[in-house]
Each structure stands twice: as C-alpha cells, then as structure tokens.
Design a protein around this motif. Structure first.
Motif, PDB file in Angstrom:
ATOM      1  N   GLN A  39      30.748  28.655  27.835  1.00 33.03           N
ATOM      2  CA  GLN A  39      30.880  28.119  29.182  1.00 33.03           C
ATOM      3  C   GLN A  39      29.674  28.539  30.042  1.00 33.03           C
ATOM      4  O   GLN A  39      29.148  27.744  30.824  1.00 33.03           O
ATOM      5  CB  GLN A  39      32.185  28.627  29.815  1.00 33.03           C
ATOM      6  CG  GLN A  39      32.410  28.207  31.256  1.00 33.03           C
ATOM      7  CD  GLN A  39      32.561  26.702  31.415  1.00 33.03           C
ATOM      8  OE1 GLN A  39      32.850  25.990  30.448  1.00 33.03           O
ATOM      9  NE2 GLN A  39      32.371  26.215  32.627  1.00 33.03           N
ATOM     10  N   GLY A  40      29.244  29.789  29.884  1.00 30.17           N
ATOM     11  CA  GLY A  40      28.091  30.258  30.649  1.00 30.17           C
ATOM     12  C   GLY A  40      26.833  29.485  30.301  1.00 30.17           C
ATOM     13  O   GLY A  40      26.030  29.153  31.190  1.00 30.17           O
ATOM     14  N   GLU A  41      26.623  29.166  29.026  1.00 30.79           N
ATOM     15  CA  GLU A  41      25.427  28.421  28.627  1.00 30.79           C
ATOM     16  C   GLU A  41      25.478  26.982  29.113  1.00 30.79           C
ATOM     17  O   GLU A  41      24.439  26.410  29.466  1.00 30.79           O
ATOM     18  CB  GLU A  41      25.263  28.476  27.109  1.00 30.79           C
ATOM     19  CG  GLU A  41      24.829  29.857  26.603  1.00 30.79           C
ATOM     20  CD  GLU A  41      24.537  29.864  25.116  1.00 30.79           C
ATOM     21  OE1 GLU A  41      25.026  28.943  24.421  1.00 30.79           O
ATOM     22  OE2 GLU A  41      23.830  30.777  24.654  1.00 30.79           O
ATOM     23  N   ARG A  42      26.655  26.399  29.158  1.00 35.82           N
ATOM     24  CA  ARG A  42      26.755  25.038  29.695  1.00 35.82           C
ATOM     25  C   ARG A  42      26.370  25.006  31.176  1.00 35.82           C
ATOM     26  O   ARG A  42      25.662  24.101  31.633  1.00 35.82           O
ATOM     27  CB  ARG A  42      28.171  24.493  29.501  1.00 35.82           C
ATOM     28  CG  ARG A  42      28.476  24.034  28.082  1.00 35.82           C
ATOM     29  CD  ARG A  42      29.720  23.180  28.038  1.00 35.82           C
ATOM     30  NE  ARG A  42      30.906  23.960  28.356  1.00 35.82           N
ATOM     31  CZ  ARG A  42      31.662  24.586  27.460  1.00 35.82           C
ATOM     32  NH1 ARG A  42      31.331  24.551  26.175  1.00 35.82           N
ATOM     33  NH2 ARG A  42      32.738  25.252  27.829  1.00 35.82           N
ATOM     34  N   ARG A  43      26.835  26.008  31.914  1.00 33.45           N
ATOM     35  CA  ARG A  43      26.476  26.057  33.330  1.00 33.45           C
ATOM     36  C   ARG A  43      24.987  26.391  33.518  1.00 33.45           C
ATOM     37  O   ARG A  43      24.340  25.886  34.430  1.00 33.45           O
ATOM     38  CB  ARG A  43      27.361  27.080  34.042  1.00 33.45           C
ATOM     39  CG  ARG A  43      28.834  26.687  34.022  1.00 33.45           C
ATOM     40  CD  ARG A  43      29.693  27.625  34.827  1.00 33.45           C
ATOM     41  NE  ARG A  43      29.342  27.627  36.236  1.00 33.45           N
ATOM     42  CZ  ARG A  43      30.013  28.314  37.167  1.00 33.45           C
ATOM     43  NH1 ARG A  43      31.081  29.038  36.815  1.00 33.45           N
ATOM     44  NH2 ARG A  43      29.645  28.290  38.422  1.00 33.45           N
ATOM     45  N   LEU A  44      24.451  27.226  32.626  1.00 33.40           N
ATOM     46  CA  LEU A  44      23.011  27.517  32.684  1.00 33.40           C
ATOM     47  C   LEU A  44      22.203  26.264  32.358  1.00 33.40           C
ATOM     48  O   LEU A  44      21.152  26.013  32.967  1.00 33.40           O
ATOM     49  CB  LEU A  44      22.669  28.644  31.717  1.00 33.40           C
ATOM     50  CG  LEU A  44      21.197  29.061  31.663  1.00 33.40           C
ATOM     51  CD1 LEU A  44      20.733  29.572  33.023  1.00 33.40           C
ATOM     52  CD2 LEU A  44      20.977  30.126  30.598  1.00 33.40           C
ATOM     53  N   PHE A  62      13.223  25.413  26.572  1.00 30.46           N
ATOM     54  CA  PHE A  62      14.137  26.478  26.166  1.00 30.46           C
ATOM     55  C   PHE A  62      13.986  27.627  27.157  1.00 30.46           C
ATOM     56  O   PHE A  62      12.964  27.777  27.830  1.00 30.46           O
ATOM     57  CB  PHE A  62      13.870  26.944  24.727  1.00 30.46           C
ATOM     58  CG  PHE A  62      12.676  27.842  24.581  1.00 30.46           C
ATOM     59  CD1 PHE A  62      12.799  29.219  24.646  1.00 30.46           C
ATOM     60  CD2 PHE A  62      11.410  27.303  24.382  1.00 30.46           C
ATOM     61  CE1 PHE A  62      11.699  30.043  24.509  1.00 30.46           C
ATOM     62  CE2 PHE A  62      10.300  28.112  24.242  1.00 30.46           C
ATOM     63  CZ  PHE A  62      10.445  29.490  24.306  1.00 30.46           C
ATOM     64  N   ALA A  63      15.062  28.408  27.240  1.00 25.43           N
ATOM     65  CA  ALA A  63      15.091  29.529  28.179  1.00 25.43           C
ATOM     66  C   ALA A  63      15.516  30.789  27.443  1.00 25.43           C
ATOM     67  O   ALA A  63      16.251  30.740  26.443  1.00 25.43           O
ATOM     68  CB  ALA A  63      16.058  29.242  29.327  1.00 25.43           C
ATOM     69  N   ARG A  64      15.049  31.915  27.948  1.00 25.79           N
ATOM     70  CA  ARG A  64      15.481  33.227  27.464  1.00 25.79           C
ATOM     71  C   ARG A  64      16.168  33.933  28.632  1.00 25.79           C
ATOM     72  O   ARG A  64      15.618  33.988  29.741  1.00 25.79           O
ATOM     73  CB  ARG A  64      14.280  34.033  26.963  1.00 25.79           C
ATOM     74  CG  ARG A  64      13.601  33.378  25.762  1.00 25.79           C
ATOM     75  CD  ARG A  64      12.379  34.136  25.312  1.00 25.79           C
ATOM     76  NE  ARG A  64      12.719  35.456  24.784  1.00 25.79           N
ATOM     77  CZ  ARG A  64      13.152  35.685  23.549  1.00 25.79           C
ATOM     78  NH1 ARG A  64      13.312  34.679  22.709  1.00 25.79           N
ATOM     79  NH2 ARG A  64      13.436  36.901  23.155  1.00 25.79           N
ATOM     80  N   GLY A 120      18.344  20.504  25.651  1.00 19.74           N
ATOM     81  CA  GLY A 120      18.116  19.258  24.923  1.00 19.74           C
ATOM     82  C   GLY A 120      17.164  18.324  25.637  1.00 19.74           C
ATOM     83  O   GLY A 120      16.754  18.568  26.780  1.00 19.74           O
ATOM     84  N   PRO A 121      16.758  17.220  24.977  1.00 15.59           N
ATOM     85  CA  PRO A 121      15.824  16.264  25.587  1.00 15.59           C
ATOM     86  C   PRO A 121      16.307  15.808  26.955  1.00 15.59           C
ATOM     87  O   PRO A 121      17.460  15.419  27.145  1.00 15.59           O
ATOM     88  CB  PRO A 121      15.801  15.100  24.581  1.00 15.59           C
ATOM     89  CG  PRO A 121      16.179  15.733  23.276  1.00 15.59           C
ATOM     90  CD  PRO A 121      17.166  16.808  23.621  1.00 15.59           C
ATOM     91  N   LEU A 162       8.392  24.864  28.501  1.00  8.09           N
ATOM     92  CA  LEU A 162       8.431  23.446  28.136  1.00  8.09           C
ATOM     93  C   LEU A 162       7.843  23.300  26.740  1.00  8.09           C
ATOM     94  O   LEU A 162       6.673  23.595  26.521  1.00  8.09           O
ATOM     95  CB  LEU A 162       7.629  22.609  29.139  1.00  8.09           C
ATOM     96  CG  LEU A 162       8.104  22.658  30.596  1.00  8.09           C
ATOM     97  CD1 LEU A 162       7.179  21.823  31.467  1.00  8.09           C
ATOM     98  CD2 LEU A 162       9.534  22.177  30.736  1.00  8.09           C
ATOM     99  N   LYS A 163       8.647  22.869  25.792  1.00  7.85           N
ATOM    100  CA  LYS A 163       8.186  22.761  24.405  1.00  7.85           C
ATOM    101  C   LYS A 163       7.472  21.448  24.131  1.00  7.85           C
ATOM    102  O   LYS A 163       6.414  21.417  23.526  1.00  7.85           O
ATOM    103  CB  LYS A 163       9.380  22.885  23.447  1.00  7.85           C
ATOM    104  CG  LYS A 163      10.082  24.219  23.474  1.00  7.85           C
ATOM    105  CD  LYS A 163      11.004  24.351  22.273  1.00  7.85           C
ATOM    106  CE  LYS A 163      11.989  23.202  22.212  1.00  7.85           C
ATOM    107  NZ  LYS A 163      12.892  23.313  21.037  1.00  7.85           N
ATOM    108  N   ARG A 164       8.063  20.357  24.582  1.00 11.97           N
ATOM    109  CA  ARG A 164       7.532  19.044  24.220  1.00 11.97           C
ATOM    110  C   ARG A 164       7.665  18.102  25.408  1.00 11.97           C
ATOM    111  O   ARG A 164       8.694  18.075  26.086  1.00 11.97           O
ATOM    112  CB  ARG A 164       8.303  18.469  23.032  1.00 11.97           C
ATOM    113  CG  ARG A 164       7.841  17.100  22.570  1.00 11.97           C
ATOM    114  CD  ARG A 164       8.602  16.688  21.326  1.00 11.97           C
ATOM    115  NE  ARG A 164      10.010  16.534  21.606  1.00 11.97           N
ATOM    116  CZ  ARG A 164      10.589  15.356  21.912  1.00 11.97           C
ATOM    117  NH1 ARG A 164       9.859  14.265  21.968  1.00 11.97           N
ATOM    118  NH2 ARG A 164      11.880  15.287  22.132  1.00 11.97           N
ATOM    119  N   THR A 165       6.621  17.350  25.675  1.00 14.01           N
ATOM    120  CA  THR A 165       6.642  16.329  26.727  1.00 14.01           C
ATOM    121  C   THR A 165       6.093  15.046  26.136  1.00 14.01           C
ATOM    122  O   THR A 165       4.921  14.956  25.800  1.00 14.01           O
ATOM    123  CB  THR A 165       5.792  16.771  27.939  1.00 14.01           C
ATOM    124  OG1 THR A 165       4.506  17.168  27.487  1.00 14.01           O
ATOM    125  CG2 THR A 165       6.448  17.921  28.666  1.00 14.01           C
TER     126      THR A 165
END
Length: 294
Positions: free
Chosen positions: A110-115, A88-90, A71-72, A167-170
C-alpha cells in the motif's frame, strides 16, 4: 501423582506464555508493538523485546533502503511533444509509526502504491514545465533532483524518506514514432535540397566565371595572333618587295617553282590548262619567260 498431572499443563502454558511474550528485532527491521490495533511501542534497536501475550502483536517493517520501479509514464513537455518516461526511486521507511498510521494494514504494498502516485504526479509536473529537448538531453540531473525534492515533502507524510529519483528511459510514444521519423526525414530532405541548390548556384557562378575567362583568353589570343599574322604578312611582303626589286627574273622564277610544287603534289598531279599559258614558261625553256616572248 495427581499433583504432577496438574502442574505439567500449567508449566507448559507458562513456557508457551513466556515464549509468546518474547520476540526478536532483526537489525534490518523495525518493529511496532500493537495493542488492539493501536501502536504501543516502537522497537528500532536490534535484540530481544517483550510484549503481552494474546493482547499485543508485533508488526515488522524493512529498515533498509528499498527500490521502487515507476512504470512507463506519458508526459507532455512545454513544446507539446509527448514522451514516455520510465523512472525508479530509492527510499526507506523513516518513521514506522507514521507509516503504519498512513497505510494501515496494507503494509509495504500500500505504501509503494501511494509513493507511485506521488512520483508520477511530481514527474508530470516537473517535466511539463520544460521542453522535450531538455528531457532528452544527457544533462537532466537538475530535473531529477527537483522531482526528488518535491516528492520528499509529500512522502514525509507517509513516514517515507525519498533518497533518490532517476529517469531511466525517455522515448517517444509508439504512435508518434513514425510521424516523428517522417518529419525528421522531411527536414533532412529539405536541408539536402537547400545544400544542392546552394551547390548548383555556386557551380553556376564558377562556370560563368570560367566561360568569361575562356572568352577573354580566346579573344586576347586571337587579337595577338591577328597582330602576329599582320606583322608576319607585312614582313613577308617587305621581303617579297625587296627580292623583286633586287632581281625580278629570279623572283618570278622562285614564284613559279613554288606554284609548281604546290600544284603537282599528292593526288593533284593532273591539270587541264592551255599549253601556251604563262604557267609553263619555265618548263618549256631553260631561259624562262624571256624565251617564251621571242
């Protein structure tokens, strides 16, 4: 009959037990066989597998490459110009046993929150070392690669493999947009004022040079005209002197006619003058001045 009555439930239980001992591993998944919460076996190859009914359970995890939106995130580059970054990540679960030990029963969420926490921390750290211009430029692949490499080391402890980070948007924070636009307008207005001042200075130089050139040209033209006028007057006087010396009477006659022509032209046709004036010598007699003297 009584024997059949006993055998049928036993057969049903046996069939149920056999079916509950069999499970299928999908080619898109990896499976863990747990016994009282402890990992007993890891099943990574697709096909049929077996477990002990009622004692062991099976937990499956997606073996495909997964995507995770970050998220932002507000970051502060080295020039203290805050930016809002979307990334975003792959990734994929590379070690299901370690992943299970790290997240417990929390699973993928839970894994995605820690990532997410890892990616946010690494994004802030990497982008905080460079200027905002480096982040906003199109050539920022090195920054994304550094974020990914740093995240790989931390994600490995979770049994995850980070494949790519983008990085999608800055953008600038909304609160800073108006101030930034005002600063940009002020800079452009200052540049415009500098250009106008330089243009006015150049115009003044051109006008001064033009005025100087005009003065020089007019002065030279006047000098040449005075020279020409002087030469013409000298030539005229020489002609008059020569004509006077050749025939004084004719010269005086010519001068009188010239005076009549200039005096009796247009609205200047009425004159108040004495009739005995020498001006009328050649009008009173056809012999001119000589008859007036008799």
């Amino acid at each position: 009959m009584r024997r059949t009555t006993y055998l049928l439930p036993i057969l049903v239980l046996a069939i149920v037990g056999v079916l509950s001992a069999i499970f299928i591993v999908d080619e898109r998944e990896k499976a863990l066989v747990l016994q009282f919460g402890r990992v007993v076996t890891v099943k990574e190859d697709p096909g049929l597998a077996f477990k002990i009914p009622l004692i062991q359970e099976v937990v499956t995890y997606d073996d495909r490459i997964l995507s995770r939106e970050v998220g932002p995130l507000e970051v502060t580059p080295s020039d203290d110009r805050r930016l809002v970054v979307d990334a975003f990540a792959r990734y994929r679960i590379s070690d299901v046993e370690r992943f299970r030990q790290a997240v417990g029963t929390g699973g993928i969420e839970q894994g995605e929150r820690r990532l997410d926490a890892i990616l946010r921390a690494q994004t802030r750290e990497v982008l905080g070392k460079v200027s905002s211009n480096d982040i906003l430029s199109t050539d920022r692949a090195a920054l994304m690669l550094e974020i990914r490499n740093n995240a790989i080391l931390e994600a490995r402890a979770l049994g995850l493999e980070v494949i790519d980070v983008r990085l999608k948007r800055t953008d600038l924070p909304q609160a800073n947009l108006e101030a930034t636009f005002a600063r940009m307008r002020a800079e452009r207005e200052r540049e415009a004022a500098d250009e106008i001042a330089r243009g006015e200075e150049a115009a003044q130089r051109v006008r001064a040079q033009a005025d100087r050139t005009v003065v020089e040209l007019v002065s030279d033209a006047r000098r040449q005209s005075e020279i020409a006028r002087g030469e013409a007057d000298a030539e005229r006087n020489a002609i008059f002197a020569e004509a006077y010396g050749a025939d004084q009477e004719f010269f005086e006659f010519y001068r009188s006619l010239s005076a009549y022509r200039k005096s009796l032209t247009g609205s200047n046709s009425s004159m108040v003058i004495s009739p005995t004036s020498d001006f009328f010598n050649y009008l009173k007699s056809d012999t001119g001045k000589a008859s007036g003297s008799e």
